[in-house]
Design a protein around this motif. Sequence first.
Motif, short mmCIF file in Angstrom:
data_model
loop_
_atom_site.label_atom_id
_atom_site.label_comp_id
_atom_site.label_asym_id
_atom_site.label_seq_id
_atom_site.Cartn_x
_atom_site.Cartn_y
_atom_site.Cartn_z
N GLN A 648 -0.56 -16.50 6.82
CA GLN A 648 -2.03 -16.80 7.39
C GLN A 648 -2.41 -15.21 8.22
N GLN A 649 -1.43 -14.94 9.04
CA GLN A 649 -1.66 -14.02 9.97
C GLN A 649 -2.13 -12.56 9.04
N ASP A 650 -1.55 -12.45 7.85
CA ASP A 650 -1.64 -11.32 7.03
C ASP A 650 -3.06 -11.16 6.62
N MET A 651 -3.73 -12.30 6.21
CA MET A 651 -5.33 -12.49 6.19
C MET A 651 -6.06 -11.71 7.23
N GLN A 652 -5.67 -11.44 8.59
CA GLN A 652 -6.36 -10.55 9.61
C GLN A 652 -6.08 -9.14 9.52
N ASP A 653 -5.09 -9.01 8.52
CA ASP A 653 -4.85 -7.34 8.42
C ASP A 653 -6.07 -6.56 8.31
N GLN A 654 -6.30 -5.49 8.68
CA GLN A 654 -7.52 -4.42 8.17
C GLN A 654 -6.47 -3.15 7.49
N MET A 655 -7.53 -2.42 6.88
CA MET A 655 -6.97 -1.36 6.13
C MET A 655 -8.20 -0.47 6.12
N THR A 656 -7.83 0.91 5.72
CA THR A 656 -8.77 1.85 5.58
C THR A 656 -8.18 3.06 5.02
N LYS A 657 -8.85 4.06 4.35
CA LYS A 657 -8.33 5.13 3.88
C LYS A 657 -8.74 6.38 4.81
N SER A 658 -9.55 5.91 5.50
CA SER A 658 -10.38 7.03 6.40
C SER A 658 -9.27 7.00 7.79
N ALA A 659 -8.62 7.85 7.84
CA ALA A 659 -7.77 7.95 9.04
C ALA A 659 -7.45 9.43 9.27
N THR A 660 -7.26 9.76 10.52
CA THR A 660 -6.94 11.24 10.75
C THR A 660 -5.85 11.40 11.70
N ILE A 661 -4.89 12.23 11.67
CA ILE A 661 -3.70 12.57 12.74
C ILE A 661 -3.88 14.09 13.16
N LYS A 662 -3.96 14.13 14.42
CA LYS A 662 -4.20 15.50 15.03
C LYS A 662 -3.15 15.74 16.16
#
Length: 710
Positions: A648-662
């Motif tokens: 049930q907790q997995d349903m609250q996960d969020q994701m994106t392909k738009s991420a940056t590392i600097k």
Amino acid sequence: MAAIALREQGHDVTLLESSKFSNETGAAIHMAPNANGLLKRYGVDIEKVGANECSRIAQYHAESGKALFQVDLTMPNKQWQHKWLLVHRAHLHNALRERAIGKEGKGKPATLRLASKVTSVDPEKAEVTLESGEKVSGDVLLGADGVHSLCRKSLVLEDPEKYTPFDCGHSAYRFLVPKDQVMADPVCREFVEQEGMLCMIVGEDRRVVVYPCVENKLMNFLLVSIFIHPSSESRSDDAGWNQQGDKKRMLASGASLAPQVRALLEKAPEDSLKVWTLLDMEVLPTWINGSMALLGDAAHPFLPHQAQGGGQAMEDAVSLAAILPYGTTKEDIPERLRLYEQCRRERANRIQDGTRLSGTSQKDLAKMGKKYDAFAFTNYNFGHDEWDFSRNALNKHLQSKQPYRFRQPISFGPSPGPRQPLNALPDVHSMSKQNQTVATIRFRTSRTYLQNLFPTTSFSFMSAATVVEASIICCSLRSMTWLGNTGYDHCGLYIHGVKYTKKDGEILQGTFLPILFENLTDPIITGREELAAPKLGCDIDVSASGDSRSVRMSWRGTTFAELEWNGLHDKPQTNGANGAGAPNGVNGGHAKPPGAPGPPGPPMPKIEDNGMFMYRYVPAVGEPGKADAEYAVFDEYEKKAPSTSESQQDMQDQMTKSATIKFSAGDWNSLPTLHHIAQGLADVPIYGIVEATVKEVPSVGDVRGARRIE
């Protein structure tokens, strides 16, 4: 003293006294700093009952009467926390009795039963039978019944007769005389005219000791170390403590002494003159049996030459109290009594040996090939606090029974932490108050660069490809029980698809952690020392707004890392089978890196990470380039199916392909202790983002499974 100390620990104490009265007899007694300190610990101030400080020692030759030396103790005594006091035995005894059975002080007053002569003891049951036939029992039986101890007969000894007290060859007259009577006699007044002076008049086989014991008014004459004389000159059928002395025989024994010494002896009151045989005994191999322990003269009868017999009995008493705190279980008693014996036997026996030497003439010492160093023995006798010593022994004993985790500062014993609360809290991370946040950016990068971060050639990549995957994982941990329900943040680089080849050829697969930043000292210390985690401190600022999240890492205002998650959206429900796995952490910290999600672009081989690698390195002090400890560590991930709540907790996960590392490299001025790491992170190539997630989890692990690989 045992009743006082045990009462203060919260125990119910019964004192069985064979006589019909509760008063002490005898003359005077020394309470040296080691003993007086224990009295003060329990609120017994014997200066209030007439004790006076021993401020000077003088020695005279017994036959010539010539002064040999005088030592002012007021300066040397400043090295001791407590005074060296001289007190009448009855006054000391009364003060102790009142403190043991009175209403004042901690704990329940002890019960004093008079006319309770013990006729037999049962060490296993901690039970005694009285002369009346009554049985009295408890959890612990303490035999403080003197040199002719009945309890001693209940020890398990190979040759019990060997441990019968014997005449050491000397006896002692003792008496009290008012100081003014001595001061009125010009022949012998020099021995007493200075207040607080302990005067030793020493001959080849006899000696006289005189010192004040009641507010510098009453003089005490002991003929032990005071008038020690051959036992044959005063022996009778009664060799007890209160044997009546014969003044004529005493004066005859002192006939060879100097006139001023004989003048002292002449002042002995005939009706109260006492003589007792000085008894010695072979060293007992044990003081304990079952739930019974001996203390005082029952365990180690003392000759009087160092005036430590009473003090050592008090140390026994306090040691027992220290190792038997309230809450000790009945089952633990035999083991605790063995610990008491370990604490006390060596010291008591050493002081016994020194006492025998101090009562031996120089001629006999030479024959024995031995020397007596009075100052060394004084320092050993006085420089000890039995409460501190025995309490420390108990702490170490308790620590040895469990695999406690130690780390610097080691002086204070095992330290609390995520894997060792050392308090009433459960030994797990309870996160019921608030979920924890794990934010991950997984990216493709260069194998040829990252392999340079491996500490030894035992580490390598599973894949021969030049493109591998790594993750930046940032955790925000809150409501952590081991931190008083507060929290902290951490952010680290996790390199996936790593293998470690052991010396025997076995291969372990996992994720390697080269650096983890945290913004709280406590988890940094625990993780570095207990787990070999490569942790450093910095400021970590986490913010979230709408569908975005950001993490900034900095050191005193200089930012060296900026991470962004934009366009976050709910992750489709996968019933826990999305490869992300349950979070796993160091100090409630590292999250288990997600499995390979099958990114777009050229296919990447799916590599199973079974755990996390770290590397311990402890530099050798004063030897640059050398290590005291250097080895690889592996924490194997726990394998379990996700529960319904986890799904049930997995349903609250969020994701994106738009991420940056600097990452930004600093220098000696802006990042004096981190610039080399910031530079290394800034050089990590980012070939593309595989996936970025923000996950809410109910709890994290603490990587207590981390183990040295080989």
